[in-house]
Each structure stands twice: as C-alpha cells, then as structure tokens.
Design an enzyme around this catalytic site. Structure first.
Site, mmCIF file in Angstrom:
data_model
loop_
_atom_site.group_PDB
_atom_site.id
_atom_site.type_symbol
_atom_site.label_atom_id
_atom_site.label_comp_id
_atom_site.label_asym_id
_atom_site.label_seq_id
_atom_site.Cartn_x
_atom_site.Cartn_y
_atom_site.Cartn_z
ATOM 1 N N LYS A 40 0.833 -1.207 0.000
ATOM 2 C CA LYS A 40 0.000 0.000 0.000
ATOM 3 C C LYS A 40 0.865 1.253 0.000
ATOM 4 C CE LYS A 40 -1.954 1.703 3.821
ATOM 5 N NZ LYS A 40 -1.750 3.168 3.903
ATOM 6 N N LYS A 69 -7.703 7.742 -1.226
ATOM 7 C CA LYS A 69 -9.055 8.103 -0.763
ATOM 8 C C LYS A 69 -9.567 9.349 -1.489
ATOM 9 C CE LYS A 69 -8.267 6.128 3.841
ATOM 10 N NZ LYS A 69 -6.839 5.778 3.656
ATOM 11 N N ASP A 72 -13.709 14.372 -4.389
ATOM 12 C CA ASP A 72 -13.829 15.699 -4.988
ATOM 13 C C ASP A 72 -15.029 15.660 -5.934
ATOM 14 O OD1 ASP A 72 -13.154 18.335 -6.040
ATOM 15 O OD2 ASP A 72 -11.102 17.939 -5.382
ATOM 16 N N THR A 131 -11.241 3.656 10.195
ATOM 17 C CA THR A 131 -11.148 2.833 11.405
ATOM 18 C C THR A 131 -10.770 3.645 12.638
ATOM 19 O OG1 THR A 131 -8.863 2.259 10.855
ATOM 20 C CG2 THR A 131 -10.580 0.725 10.148
ATOM 21 N N ARG A 222 2.539 -1.613 10.729
ATOM 22 C CA ARG A 222 3.572 -1.593 11.756
ATOM 23 C C ARG A 222 3.858 -2.936 12.437
ATOM 24 N NH1 ARG A 222 1.104 3.975 14.034
ATOM 25 N NH2 ARG A 222 -0.712 2.904 13.185
#
Length: 245
Positions: A40, A69, A72, A131, A222
C-alpha cells in the site's frame, strides 16, 4: 471457510502498508519482505514521492494498492483516476461519501484509461468509515447513525454505483457479507495480531478473525514493518492464517 487455501493465496491476502516518509525507507521494507506480494502506498508517501513510488514498487515485481481516498467533484476524481492508472496500480481507493455520480464517473474513467493504455483494470475500492472513528466521532461530524449503519449505507451506495469492493473495519465484515453477498471484495485495515499493539486504530481485529469473517484482503503495517525481523513477522501471520483455514 472449508476449502484449504494455498500458502501463496494466503500471502496475497496480506497488503503491506508502506506508511513511511520516503523511497529510501520504502525500499528497505520492500527488500525485507520478499514473500509479500501487495504493498500500500498511502497519502503521505505519495505526496512526498509521487508516481515514482508506484514505479519503485512495480520494479520490485509487486502490486500497488494506491490508497489516496479520492474525494472531490466527479470530473476531478475522474481525471485523478486516469492519472493514477498510467503508472500501473492494481487497487485504488476513493471515498464513498463523494456520492454515486463521483464513483460512477471514476469507474467509467478507469475503464476508458485501461482500454486506451492497454492496462489491466484496477480494483476501485470505496472507503466507508475510517477505522479511527468511533460512534461519538460520527455524531460530532453530523451523522445520526452509528458506525455499522453508516458503513452499510455507504457500502450499498458504492455497490449500486458499480464499485466491486469497499474498505471497512473488520467489525463490519459480517454485516456487509450478509447484506451485499459474496461477490463484494472487502479490504480491511485495523488488523493487529494478538501480539501487537492497537496504536491509533480503534475498531480492530486479528488477521485470523478477519479471515474467518470473510475479508478478501487485510492491510497490515507496523506489526510487520516495525518488527525486528519483518520477514519473520510476515511469516508468523501467514502461519496463523494457514492454521485458521
């Protein structure tokens, strides 16, 4: 889940989040995870490095999940989708709250650009509710319904607009499967192994739990990338998922 998934199939369900500041840091992660297939590229890294970051990931023979994301007016998002496709992304996100017309125009633009440039059509994904947001947060920004109801509303809108997949927290996987069926692709962040800290995401779940509930892909950052040995952390999660199925 009854069918046994091959190890490679399991590996392709894990999307590694390159939540780093520059190409040098991203390169280290790419080199430390030879078995991972999808990476990603998010807003911070893309803003810092631009399309060169997509090229870098692809040069390592990996797929790119471009998580910008987009949100517009329809014409602007359509143009952004065309531009994003040219370097060769496999997945691309846009906010479902941009509305049905915006999402439909994005799909149309993706199809036109893929045909024009002879590229594979990427999987366009509608982001529902982040989230990091809880019901109280949604109330503060003006939504009267809780997170689950809002996710379902936006996911249904995305499906009606023609999107084939959505992004939601693990907590909504079962709801979306029940209401929208098995064909919808569900990508879920907020994945934390039991041995990792939750950090800044609130609606979280372990990889095994998410897989059982029906996630198609899970985004993990992470717990893998900041481990002493990213390759060992990745392998540990793959083993846990294989044991689950």
């Amino acid at each position: 889940m009854t069918a046994k998934l091959a190890s490679q199939d399991i590996k392709e369900k894990i999307i590694i989040a390159l939540d780093v500041k520059n190409q040098a840091e991203a390169r280290k992660i790419l080199e430390s995870l030879p078995e991972a297939r999808i990476f990603k590229v998010g807003l911070e890294l893309f803003t810092a490095e631009g399309p060169a970051m997509i090229e870098l990931v692809r040069n390592y023979g990996r797929q790119v999940f471009l998580d910008l994301k987009l949100h517009d007016i329809p014409n602007t998002v359509a143009g952004a989708v065309r531009a994003a496709l040219r370097p060769g992304v496999s997945m691309l996100t846009l906010h479902t709250s941009g509305g049905k017309e915006m999402m439909s125009r994005a799909i149309e633009s993706a199809r036109e650009e893929s045909e024009k440039s002879n590229l594979d059509l990427p999987l366009l994904l509608g982001v529902t509710v982040l989230t990091s947001l809880k019901d109280k947060d949604l109330e503060e920004i003006g939504f009267s319904s809780g997170s689950q109801a809002q996710v379902l509303r936006l996911a249904r809108l995305a499906w009606q607009a023609g999107l084939k997949g959505v992004v939601c927290s693990p907590q909504e996987i079962e709801l979306l499967r029940t209401e929208l069926g098995p064909e919808l692709k569900i990508i879920t962040p907020g994945i934390r192994p039991a041995w990792a800290e939750a950090q800044d995401q609130k609606r979280i779940m372990t990889p095994a739990e998410a897989l059982i509930k029906g996630a198609d892909y899970m985004v993990i950052g992470r717990p893998i990338t900041q481990a002493v040995s990213p390759a060992e952390a990745f392998a540990r999660i793959v083993e846990e998922l294989e044991a689950t199925v």
